[in-house]
Design a protein around this motif. Structure first.
Motif, PDB file in Angstrom:
ATOM      1  N   THR A 114       0.849  -1.200   0.000  1.00  0.00           N
ATOM      2  CA  THR A 114       0.000   0.000   0.000  1.00  0.00           C
ATOM      3  C   THR A 114       0.881   1.244   0.000  1.00  0.00           C
ATOM      4  O   THR A 114       0.603   2.216  -0.711  1.00  0.00           O
ATOM      5  N   THR A 115       1.955   1.209   0.774  1.00  0.00           N
ATOM      6  CA  THR A 115       2.866   2.356   0.831  1.00  0.00           C
ATOM      7  C   THR A 115       3.554   2.581  -0.517  1.00  0.00           C
ATOM      8  O   THR A 115       3.719   3.726  -0.952  1.00  0.00           O
ATOM      9  N   VAL A 116       3.917   1.488  -1.184  1.00  0.00           N
ATOM     10  CA  VAL A 116       4.538   1.603  -2.512  1.00  0.00           C
ATOM     11  C   VAL A 116       3.578   2.331  -3.453  1.00  0.00           C
ATOM     12  O   VAL A 116       3.970   3.261  -4.171  1.00  0.00           O
ATOM     13  N   ALA A 117       2.316   1.926  -3.416  1.00  0.00           N
ATOM     14  CA  ALA A 117       1.314   2.551  -4.292  1.00  0.00           C
ATOM     15  C   ALA A 117       1.124   4.024  -3.939  1.00  0.00           C
ATOM     16  O   ALA A 117       1.065   4.889  -4.818  1.00  0.00           O
ATOM     17  N   LYS A 118       1.062   4.301  -2.645  1.00  0.00           N
ATOM     18  CA  LYS A 118       0.868   5.695  -2.217  1.00  0.00           C
ATOM     19  C   LYS A 118       2.070   6.562  -2.617  1.00  0.00           C
ATOM     20  O   LYS A 118       1.914   7.699  -3.051  1.00  0.00           O
ATOM     21  N   LEU A 119       3.263   5.988  -2.455  1.00  0.00           N
ATOM     22  CA  LEU A 119       4.477   6.726  -2.828  1.00  0.00           C
ATOM     23  C   LEU A 119       4.500   6.970  -4.335  1.00  0.00           C
ATOM     24  O   LEU A 119       4.855   8.072  -4.785  1.00  0.00           O
ATOM     25  N   ALA A 120       4.119   5.927  -5.080  1.00  0.00           N
ATOM     26  CA  ALA A 120       4.093   6.062  -6.539  1.00  0.00           C
ATOM     27  C   ALA A 120       3.142   7.188  -6.932  1.00  0.00           C
ATOM     28  O   ALA A 120       3.448   7.999  -7.806  1.00  0.00           O
ATOM     29  N   ALA A 121       2.007   7.240  -6.260  1.00  0.00           N
ATOM     30  CA  ALA A 121       1.018   8.287  -6.572  1.00  0.00           C
ATOM     31  C   ALA A 121       1.618   9.671  -6.286  1.00  0.00           C
ATOM     32  O   ALA A 121       1.494  10.596  -7.095  1.00  0.00           O
ATOM     33  N   ARG A 122       2.273   9.803  -5.145  1.00  0.00           N
ATOM     34  CA  ARG A 122       2.889  11.089  -4.773  1.00  0.00           C
ATOM     35  C   ARG A 122       3.935  11.503  -5.806  1.00  0.00           C
ATOM     36  O   ARG A 122       3.975  12.648  -6.259  1.00  0.00           O
ATOM     37  N   LEU A 123       4.821  10.545  -6.125  1.00  0.00           N
ATOM     38  CA  LEU A 123       5.919  10.870  -7.040  1.00  0.00           C
ATOM     39  C   LEU A 123       5.395  11.144  -8.449  1.00  0.00           C
ATOM     40  O   LEU A 123       5.926  11.986  -9.170  1.00  0.00           O
ATOM     41  N   ASN A 124       4.356  10.429  -8.808  1.00  0.00           N
ATOM     42  CA  ASN A 124       3.749  10.655 -10.119  1.00  0.00           C
ATOM     43  C   ASN A 124       3.188  12.065 -10.194  1.00  0.00           C
ATOM     44  O   ASN A 124       3.389  12.793 -11.166  1.00  0.00           O
ATOM     45  N   GLU A 125       2.523  12.441  -9.122  1.00  0.00           N
ATOM     46  CA  GLU A 125       1.902  13.758  -9.058  1.00  0.00           C
ATOM     47  C   GLU A 125       2.946  14.869  -9.118  1.00  0.00           C
ATOM     48  O   GLU A 125       2.717  15.920  -9.699  1.00  0.00           O
ATOM     49  N   SER A 126       4.117  14.591  -8.515  1.00  0.00           N
ATOM     50  CA  SER A 126       5.145  15.641  -8.517  1.00  0.00           C
ATOM     51  C   SER A 126       6.071  15.523  -9.732  1.00  0.00           C
ATOM     52  O   SER A 126       7.149  16.122  -9.764  1.00  0.00           O
ATOM     53  N   GLY A 127       5.669  14.721 -10.720  1.00  0.00           N
ATOM     54  CA  GLY A 127       6.382  14.687 -11.994  1.00  0.00           C
ATOM     55  C   GLY A 127       7.625  13.813 -12.025  1.00  0.00           C
ATOM     56  O   GLY A 127       8.475  13.980 -12.909  1.00  0.00           O
ATOM     57  N   HIS A 128       7.756  12.886 -11.092  1.00  0.00           N
ATOM     58  CA  HIS A 128       8.959  12.044 -11.061  1.00  0.00           C
ATOM     59  C   HIS A 128       8.867  10.788 -11.923  1.00  0.00           C
ATOM     60  O   HIS A 128       9.828  10.025 -11.995  1.00  0.00           O
ATOM     61  N   ARG A 129       7.737  10.566 -12.542  1.00  0.00           N
ATOM     62  CA  ARG A 129       7.535   9.404 -13.416  1.00  0.00           C
ATOM     63  C   ARG A 129       8.089   8.116 -12.802  1.00  0.00           C
ATOM     64  O   ARG A 129       9.046   7.538 -13.296  1.00  0.00           O
ATOM     65  N   PRO A 130       7.476   7.657 -11.712  1.00  0.00           N
ATOM     66  CA  PRO A 130       7.999   6.443 -11.079  1.00  0.00           C
ATOM     67  C   PRO A 130       7.598   5.168 -11.816  1.00  0.00           C
ATOM     68  O   PRO A 130       6.637   5.159 -12.579  1.00  0.00           O
ATOM     69  N   THR A 155      -3.288  -3.807  -9.563  1.00  0.00           N
ATOM     70  CA  THR A 155      -4.540  -3.078  -9.351  1.00  0.00           C
ATOM     71  C   THR A 155      -4.238  -1.661  -8.890  1.00  0.00           C
ATOM     72  O   THR A 155      -4.785  -0.677  -9.390  1.00  0.00           O
ATOM     73  N   TRP A 156      -3.317  -1.563  -7.918  1.00  0.00           N
ATOM     74  CA  TRP A 156      -2.923  -0.244  -7.422  1.00  0.00           C
ATOM     75  C   TRP A 156      -2.317   0.601  -8.548  1.00  0.00           C
ATOM     76  O   TRP A 156      -2.653   1.766  -8.717  1.00  0.00           O
ATOM     77  N   ALA A 157      -1.375  -0.034  -9.278  1.00  0.00           N
ATOM     78  CA  ALA A 157      -0.632   0.705 -10.306  1.00  0.00           C
ATOM     79  C   ALA A 157      -1.571   1.262 -11.361  1.00  0.00           C
ATOM     80  O   ALA A 157      -1.393   2.386 -11.840  1.00  0.00           O
ATOM     81  N   GLU A 158      -2.560   0.467 -11.695  1.00  0.00           N
ATOM     82  CA  GLU A 158      -3.536   0.909 -12.689  1.00  0.00           C
ATOM     83  C   GLU A 158      -4.276   2.148 -12.181  1.00  0.00           C
ATOM     84  O   GLU A 158      -4.466   3.123 -12.894  1.00  0.00           O
ATOM     85  N   ARG A 159      -4.637   2.073 -10.901  1.00  0.00           N
ATOM     86  CA  ARG A 159      -5.362   3.177 -10.282  1.00  0.00           C
ATOM     87  C   ARG A 159      -4.496   4.444 -10.255  1.00  0.00           C
ATOM     88  O   ARG A 159      -4.951   5.547 -10.492  1.00  0.00           O
ATOM     89  N   VAL A 160      -3.211   4.219  -9.961  1.00  0.00           N
ATOM     90  CA  VAL A 160      -2.294   5.348  -9.806  1.00  0.00           C
ATOM     91  C   VAL A 160      -1.775   5.827 -11.165  1.00  0.00           C
ATOM     92  O   VAL A 160      -1.366   6.973 -11.318  1.00  0.00           O
ATOM     93  N   GLY A 161      -1.793   4.930 -12.141  1.00  0.00           N
ATOM     94  CA  GLY A 161      -1.311   5.286 -13.473  1.00  0.00           C
ATOM     95  C   GLY A 161       0.192   5.164 -13.640  1.00  0.00           C
ATOM     96  O   GLY A 161       0.820   6.005 -14.280  1.00  0.00           O
ATOM     97  N   VAL A 162       0.772   4.118 -13.036  1.00  0.00           N
ATOM     98  CA  VAL A 162       2.213   3.884 -13.230  1.00  0.00           C
ATOM     99  C   VAL A 162       2.440   2.448 -13.702  1.00  0.00           C
ATOM    100  O   VAL A 162       1.583   1.587 -13.530  1.00  0.00           O
ATOM    101  N   ILE A 172      11.803   5.604   8.034  1.00  0.00           N
ATOM    102  CA  ILE A 172      10.658   4.815   8.495  1.00  0.00           C
ATOM    103  C   ILE A 172       9.364   5.388   7.914  1.00  0.00           C
ATOM    104  O   ILE A 172       9.202   6.600   7.828  1.00  0.00           O
ATOM    105  N   VAL A 173       8.467   4.490   7.546  1.00  0.00           N
ATOM    106  CA  VAL A 173       7.092   4.883   7.240  1.00  0.00           C
ATOM    107  C   VAL A 173       6.232   4.215   8.305  1.00  0.00           C
ATOM    108  O   VAL A 173       6.260   2.994   8.459  1.00  0.00           O
ATOM    109  N   LEU A 174       5.500   5.013   9.049  1.00  0.00           N
ATOM    110  CA  LEU A 174       4.611   4.453  10.067  1.00  0.00           C
ATOM    111  C   LEU A 174       3.217   4.325   9.474  1.00  0.00           C
ATOM    112  O   LEU A 174       2.505   5.328   9.328  1.00  0.00           O
ATOM    113  N   ALA A 175       2.866   3.103   9.112  1.00  0.00           N
ATOM    114  CA  ALA A 175       1.550   2.880   8.495  1.00  0.00           C
ATOM    115  C   ALA A 175       0.499   2.689   9.580  1.00  0.00           C
ATOM    116  O   ALA A 175       0.824   2.407  10.730  1.00  0.00           O
ATOM    117  N   LYS A 176      -0.734   2.874   9.196  1.00  0.00           N
ATOM    118  CA  LYS A 176      -1.894   2.608  10.058  1.00  0.00           C
ATOM    119  C   LYS A 176      -1.946   3.495  11.303  1.00  0.00           C
ATOM    120  O   LYS A 176      -2.392   3.067  12.355  1.00  0.00           O
TER     121      LYS A 176
END
Ligand SMILES: Nc1nc2c(ncn2[C@@H]2O[C@H](COP(=O)(O)OP(=O)(O)OP(=O)(O)O)[C@@H](O)[C@H]2O)c(=O)[nH]1
Ligand SMILES: [Mg+2]
Length: 334
Positions: A148-164, A182-189, A281-285
């Protein structure tokens, strides 16, 4: 029922379920209705850190008692420890309060705020993106929230133009890459996958090669959950990191995802991971725990920066950890 009737019933059911989910999430966030806002504003929104709010309420009750006595400070220390802040950080806070001997609740709160901010200060929490492409490896125990964190990070980086691009190096769990797709499709990476049961280091390396070939700015590698006691699995993690550096690249970040709800137990697990070269560290949940104080314990006891916190299951629910914002939420009584 006619086909049109079926469709209308289905739409109505979806709307009702969505409404219930939204209400539950809003309640869980303790914030009532959360309007849709831009990401920049959400970062300052302490209501997005509900996991830390319970302590604020208890502290308010404690400090509202008439007269500040040693008894109150001892109870304060207990509350801080109960919030998983760790004995050391809790001790520092109480020591600061004793030293300054504040005359009232407001003053006491300010001393506590200042000390917590001091403890969390001087830490560089920025995500390091210094490669071409930058390589980020996400590690942690089973079910911590890595994918989930990978997907969220991908979304962030995608949004900031880093083309992950994502490397699906969890080749153990059969459903792992489907979840990621499924995540990647949603995020577009894009995702680079290997065959099930294949060598995770090879998948990670393929993802790096693909990332370079496709001009990606970042490669985010998801790894299989592992128990820190399993020596060969930890070795495998070291191998992934080693292989990614084969062509002279440097892994920019090895992010350890920890489940905030596991608190101090999580710390014991984390120590073993630190040996493979964790950089943050990423503190999830954090939304699912009343013990958000663990952020302080983690940072102090592992000497590693908490870079992000996960506050939900949605792709937008990853926010950069910010000391003063966190402390405000921690001390917020409502
Ligand atoms: N409430 C909440 N749930 C989360 C958060 N992060 C992850 N989850 C949930 O935790 C569960 C496990 O998440 P995953 O991302 O699959 O965890 P993982 O570490 O990849 O798991 P393995 O690959 O099996 O080791 C899922 O149901 C996620 O939706 C978060 O910040 N808040
Ligand atoms: Mg996973």
């Amino acid at each position: 029922m006619s086909p049109v009737g079926w469709v209308l019933s289905a739409v109505a059911a979806v709307v009702v379920v969505s409404l219930i989910v939204w209400m539950v999430r809003s309640r869980a966030a303790g914030s009532g209705a959360l309007p849709t806002r831009g990401r920049g504003e959400r970062l300052d929104d302490s209501s997005r850190q509900p996991g830390v709010r319970q302590l604020g309420m208890r502290m308010q009750a404690l400090l509202s008692r008439p007269g500040m006595s040693e008894e109150v400070w001892q109870e304060l220390e207990e509350e801080l420890i109960a919030a998983d802040m760790g004995v050391e950080a809790a001790g520092l806070v109480v020591e600061a309060v004793r030293r300054t001997d504040p005359p009232g609740a407001d003053e006491a709160k300010e001393v506590i705020r200042a000390e917590l901010n001091r403890i969390l200060s001087g830490v560089d929490r920025r995500l390091r993106l210094d490669g071409d492409p930058s390589i980020l490896v996400v590690v942690g125990v089973n079910g911590a929230g890595k994918t989930t964190t990978v997907a969220k990070l991908a979304a962030r980086l995608n949004e900031s133009g880093h083309r992950p691009i994502i490397g699906a190096a969890d080749t153990y769990r059969p459903a792992a890459d489907t979840q990621l797709m499924t995540w990647a499709e949603r995020v577009g990476v894009q995702v680079v996958r290997g065959r099930s049961g294949g060598d995770p280091a090879a998948v990670a390396y393929d993802a790096l090669q693909a990332g370079r070939a496709r001009g990606a700015g970042a490669v985010i590698v998801d790894t299989a959950g592992r128990f820190q006691t399993r020596h060969n699995l930890m070795e495998e993690l070291s191998k992934i990191i080693r292989v990614l550096g084969r062509d002279g690249d440097r892994v920019s970040e090895v992010l350890l995802v920890m489940d905030a709800a596991t608190g101090q137990n999580g710390l014991a697990q984390a120590r073993r991971f630190v040996e493979v070269g964790v950089t943050g560290i990423v503190l999830a949940k954090m939304d699912g725990t009343a013990k958000g104080g663990v952020a302080l314990a983690v940072e102090r006891e592992l000497s590693l920066p908490v870079k992000f916190i996960g506050v939900g299951e949605g792709v937008e629910d990853l926010i950069p950890f910010d000391g003063p914002v966190f402390v405000d939420a921690l001390l917020s009584p409502a």
